[in-house]
Motif scaffolding. Structure first.
Motif, short mmCIF file in Angstrom:
data_model
loop_
_atom_site.label_atom_id
_atom_site.label_comp_id
_atom_site.label_asym_id
_atom_site.label_seq_id
_atom_site.Cartn_x
_atom_site.Cartn_y
_atom_site.Cartn_z
N VAL A 45 -4.33 -3.35 -6.79
CA VAL A 45 -4.83 -3.89 -5.52
C VAL A 45 -3.71 -4.65 -4.83
O VAL A 45 -3.22 -5.66 -5.36
CB VAL A 45 -6.04 -4.81 -5.74
N GLU A 46 -3.33 -4.16 -3.65
CA GLU A 46 -2.28 -4.81 -2.88
C GLU A 46 -2.87 -5.81 -1.88
O GLU A 46 -4.01 -5.65 -1.44
CB GLU A 46 -1.45 -3.80 -2.08
N PHE A 69 6.38 1.42 -2.70
CA PHE A 69 6.73 2.56 -1.87
C PHE A 69 6.18 2.31 -0.47
O PHE A 69 5.29 1.48 -0.29
CB PHE A 69 6.13 3.85 -2.44
N ARG A 70 6.68 3.03 0.50
CA ARG A 70 6.14 2.89 1.85
C ARG A 70 6.12 4.25 2.53
O ARG A 70 6.89 5.15 2.19
CB ARG A 70 6.95 1.90 2.67
N CYS A 102 1.72 -0.10 -3.86
CA CYS A 102 2.13 -0.52 -5.20
C CYS A 102 1.86 0.64 -6.15
O CYS A 102 0.86 1.36 -5.99
CB CYS A 102 1.32 -1.75 -5.59
N ALA A 103 2.73 0.81 -7.14
CA ALA A 103 2.55 1.89 -8.10
C ALA A 103 2.98 1.44 -9.48
O ALA A 103 3.83 0.55 -9.62
CB ALA A 103 3.35 3.12 -7.67
N LEU A 111 -0.23 5.60 -11.28
CA LEU A 111 -1.28 4.71 -10.76
C LEU A 111 -0.81 4.21 -9.39
O LEU A 111 0.33 3.72 -9.27
CB LEU A 111 -1.51 3.50 -11.68
N TRP A 112 -1.68 4.30 -8.42
CA TRP A 112 -1.31 3.91 -7.05
C TRP A 112 -2.40 3.03 -6.44
O TRP A 112 -3.60 3.26 -6.67
CB TRP A 112 -1.13 5.15 -6.17
N GLY A 113 -1.96 2.05 -5.68
CA GLY A 113 -2.91 1.24 -4.93
C GLY A 113 -3.30 1.92 -3.63
O GLY A 113 -2.81 3.02 -3.31
#
Length: 131
Positions: free
Chosen positions: A5-6, A37-38, A95-96, A120-122
């Motif tokens: 969670v970002e 990442f963006r 976030c990853a 895993l990615w937010g």
């Protein structure tokens, strides 16, 4: 499965600062890569910064000297401190997390910024920088 969670995104003027946070909902990996990442509209997702469980960190050339990735193990939280922000930093930031394989080189996480290292990615947090 743990979730990421970002938080901390927002709108700032050029030259401003923001700090992003990422908190896993549970235990992820004992040996890990964690990264930011963006993705800007119409562009591919790009790695910004990464850190591993030994605190080896790496950055994209475009953010070196301006962004700092860090982790607070006590709070189980990943941070991205962003300073001297530019309009070209405008993007959704993700976030990853991913496992760092046993025997991997010391720069497996920090030297690559490859999204293939992460599973895993937010959901992302928006950062908008106005000129």
């Amino acid at each position: 499965q743990a979730q990421l969670v970002e938080s901390g995104g927002g709108s700032v003027q050029s030259g401003g600062s923001l700090r992003l946070s990422c908190a896993p909902s549970g235990h992820i990996y004992s040996r890990f890569c964690m990264g930011w990442f963006r993705q800007a509209p119409g562009k591919e997702r790009e790695g910004v910064a990464a850190i591993d469980d030994h605190s080896n960190a790496g950055y994209a050339d475009s953010v070196k000297g301006r962004f700092t990735i860090s982790q607070d193990n006590a709070k189980n939280t990943l941070y991205l401190q962003m300073s001297s922000l530019k309009p070209e930093d405008t993007a959704m930031y993700y976030c990853a997390a991913g496992p760092r394989p046993f025997g991997a080189s010391y720069d497996y996480c920090s030297g690559s910024l490859s999204p293939t290292h992460y599973n895993l990615w937010g959901q992302g947090t928006q950062v908008t920088v106005s000129s």
